[in-house]
Design a protein around this motif. Sequence first.
Motif, short mmCIF file in Angstrom:
data_model
loop_
_atom_site.label_atom_id
_atom_site.label_comp_id
_atom_site.label_asym_id
_atom_site.label_seq_id
_atom_site.Cartn_x
_atom_site.Cartn_y
_atom_site.Cartn_z
N ARG A 1 -3.57 0.10 4.55
CA ARG A 1 -2.13 -0.56 4.14
C ARG A 1 -1.35 0.74 4.17
NH1 ARG A 1 -2.21 -5.80 2.33
NH2 ARG A 1 -4.18 -6.88 2.42
N GLY A 2 -1.56 1.87 4.38
CA GLY A 2 -0.75 2.90 4.48
C GLY A 2 -0.69 3.86 3.54
N VAL A 3 -1.63 3.79 2.52
CA VAL A 3 -1.47 4.76 1.42
C VAL A 3 -2.30 6.24 1.73
CG1 VAL A 3 -2.52 5.05 -1.11
CG2 VAL A 3 -1.72 2.85 -0.23
N VAL A 4 -1.40 7.17 1.94
CA VAL A 4 -2.10 8.39 2.14
C VAL A 4 -1.76 9.21 1.02
CG1 VAL A 4 -1.90 10.20 3.86
CG2 VAL A 4 -1.37 7.76 4.58
N TYR A 5 -2.90 9.91 0.48
CA TYR A 5 -2.99 10.97 -0.55
C TYR A 5 -2.75 12.46 0.22
CZ TYR A 5 -3.34 7.90 -4.32
OH TYR A 5 -3.04 6.67 -5.19
N LEU B 1 -1.72 -2.32 -3.31
CA LEU B 1 -2.33 -3.19 -4.39
C LEU B 1 -1.92 -4.78 -4.48
CD1 LEU B 1 -2.83 -0.75 -7.17
CD2 LEU B 1 -4.80 -1.79 -5.61
N SER B 2 -0.56 -4.88 -4.22
CA SER B 2 0.10 -6.22 -4.23
C SER B 2 -0.15 -6.89 -2.90
CB SER B 2 1.85 -5.87 -4.66
OG SER B 2 2.04 -5.43 -5.98
N GLY B 3 -0.24 -6.26 -1.86
CA GLY B 3 -0.20 -6.72 -0.91
C GLY B 3 -1.84 -7.35 -0.70
N VAL C 1 -3.52 -8.81 -3.16
CA VAL C 1 -3.36 -10.02 -3.67
C VAL C 1 -2.78 -11.03 -3.08
CG1 VAL C 1 -2.26 -10.85 -5.87
CG2 VAL C 1 -3.12 -8.63 -6.27
N ARG C 2 -1.69 -10.84 -2.36
CA ARG C 2 -0.77 -11.58 -1.72
C ARG C 2 -1.54 -12.16 -0.46
NH1 ARG C 2 3.90 -8.09 -3.09
NH2 ARG C 2 4.91 -9.19 -4.73
N ASP C 3 -2.14 -11.35 0.26
CA ASP C 3 -2.86 -11.66 1.27
C ASP C 3 -4.10 -12.37 1.09
OD1 ASP C 3 -0.98 -10.35 2.79
OD2 ASP C 3 -2.27 -8.53 3.33
N ALA C 4 -4.67 -12.40 -0.05
CA ALA C 4 -5.64 -13.25 -0.49
C ALA C 4 -5.34 -14.66 -0.97
CB ALA C 4 -6.52 -12.46 -1.58
N GLY C 5 -3.82 -15.00 -0.97
CA GLY C 5 -3.59 -16.16 -1.51
C GLY C 5 -2.98 -15.95 -2.80
N GLY C 6 -2.88 -15.00 -3.46
CA GLY C 6 -2.34 -14.80 -4.83
C GLY C 6 -0.84 -14.40 -4.89
N GLU C 7 -0.41 -14.20 -6.01
CA GLU C 7 1.05 -13.94 -6.18
C GLU C 7 1.37 -12.93 -7.14
OE1 GLU C 7 5.31 -16.45 -7.39
OE2 GLU C 7 3.21 -17.33 -7.36
#
Length: 537
Positions: free
Chosen positions: A75-79, A237-239, A241-247
């Motif tokens: 999801r693009g998180v690069v440290y 992290l929010s993504g 949740v949302r992609d699993a059907g959460g909000e």
Amino acid sequence: MIIGSGINALVAAAELSREGRDVLVCERNSRAGGAIRTESDFPAPGYTTDVFSCWHPLFVGGPAHPGLRDELQRRGVVYRNTDLPAGVALADGTTAVLSTDTEATATGLDDLHPGDGDAWRGMLEQFGQRADLAFAALGTELWSVDGMKLGARAARRLGALGTLEFAQSALEPARAWLRRTFAGEGARALLSPWIGHNGLGPEDAGSALINKVIALALAQGGCPVPEGGGIRLVEALSGIVRDAGGEVRTGADVSRVLVEDGRARGVLLCDGERIGAREGVLASVTPQALYFDLLADEPTVPGSVRAAADRYRYGRGDMQVHLAMSEPPRWRHDHERLSRTAVVHATPGLDGVSAAVSEADRNLLPSSPTIVCGQPAALDPTRVPAGGGALWIQLQETPFRPTGDAAGDIDVGDGQWTPELADRYADRVLNRLSQHIDNLDSALVDRAVISPADLQRANCNLVNGDPYAGSCRLDQFLLWRPMARAPGHRTSVAGLWHIGASTHPGPGLAGASGHLVAQDIIGGTGVRSRLRRWLPG
């Protein structure tokens, strides 16, 4: 149901969502992230700034990251990281740098005081042999079967006397350990300011353990930051949740936890909406908010627990100063190394840290505070315009309601943090910092000053501007966090868990409390779960 959207809440939400749970996160503010807040064009156009928290070594090295790493990367998180996570600049021009290369650090410390290099090597070796126990204590639900197993493992490995000795060393103040271990002021000055990143001072019991844990974590893992700011982690992290059907719902202020027959059944929003929860509720709040607001008048909460929550203490306040610069900072001494260092502390040394902590604890503006100079753009140039620079400054020894000025120069008035008072104190800090950075004035484009009162207004968990959501002195840490009457994360209300920086293992961006509770829920069947209910918390 998860109340709040800080790192612990989002880690729990992501892990539960991936296990098929139906998750709803309710955040009262207009954006998710809690103390992770990234602003674009702040404090000047073209600059990206993490306004509150910034550095992510505890998350990258913590218990939640391994299971989420691949998904976050997708999801693009690069440290971005550096081999020079920490440094110090003293008033006399002395500098020291902590490197991820043990020999480089040791050589530098030996140059300052012969023998301190060997002391550094010895500390890493000796504490490193037992560090897994210390880190496990910070990543285990102590009031649980797993906590008992950790204690048994320590006893088997160390023996009775070795376990007693390890416990004694864990209670030692940092001043005693630093003075016994290092003969030179350079090494002491390099390490002692990091105690403040847990809200402690060098004289506090247990501060030596925190000092060793942080030093080892920096030496092994550096001080990473996410490219583009902490918002990237929040979005990822929010993504999940949302992609699993959460909000993840913002602008959703929870006023009460709904309890029926002794079990949490959902929440009531301030606008009157009632939302049911089939399995449980996680509350990422302070103890007072949990027991006096969300569970107000709930008869299943013992009076002793409410009394303990009322006694829960908050630590010193925090001030943030963000500088946008037309070019990177030019350090007067040792520029080649300090310019590449993630966090440089400008301090008079160990005694200076002690003095600033003492003054702030007595509600005085410190005459010479420890200046935490973060340089995120040295790791992540995308945060500034081409050729530009930035400083992320934190002042961890700041009283919430100052009654005076230790230097006798600033009139604090009635102790309220007005913009004028914040600017005057920031002027003092920057004047002192200009002794170390030659172009601090000439390269300044703009600045933003955030007082302890601003922190409290921005996030209700940062009571009195305490960035750690509660004092981490020993009586509110480890086995006793948040309270001896309600340790751990389970509450007296079935199906209601307490998470966040106010709970074990405390502050930082590890996401550990959210991870621990998520794993408790995921594995919440069978003998182990039933045994947990026999233990406190």
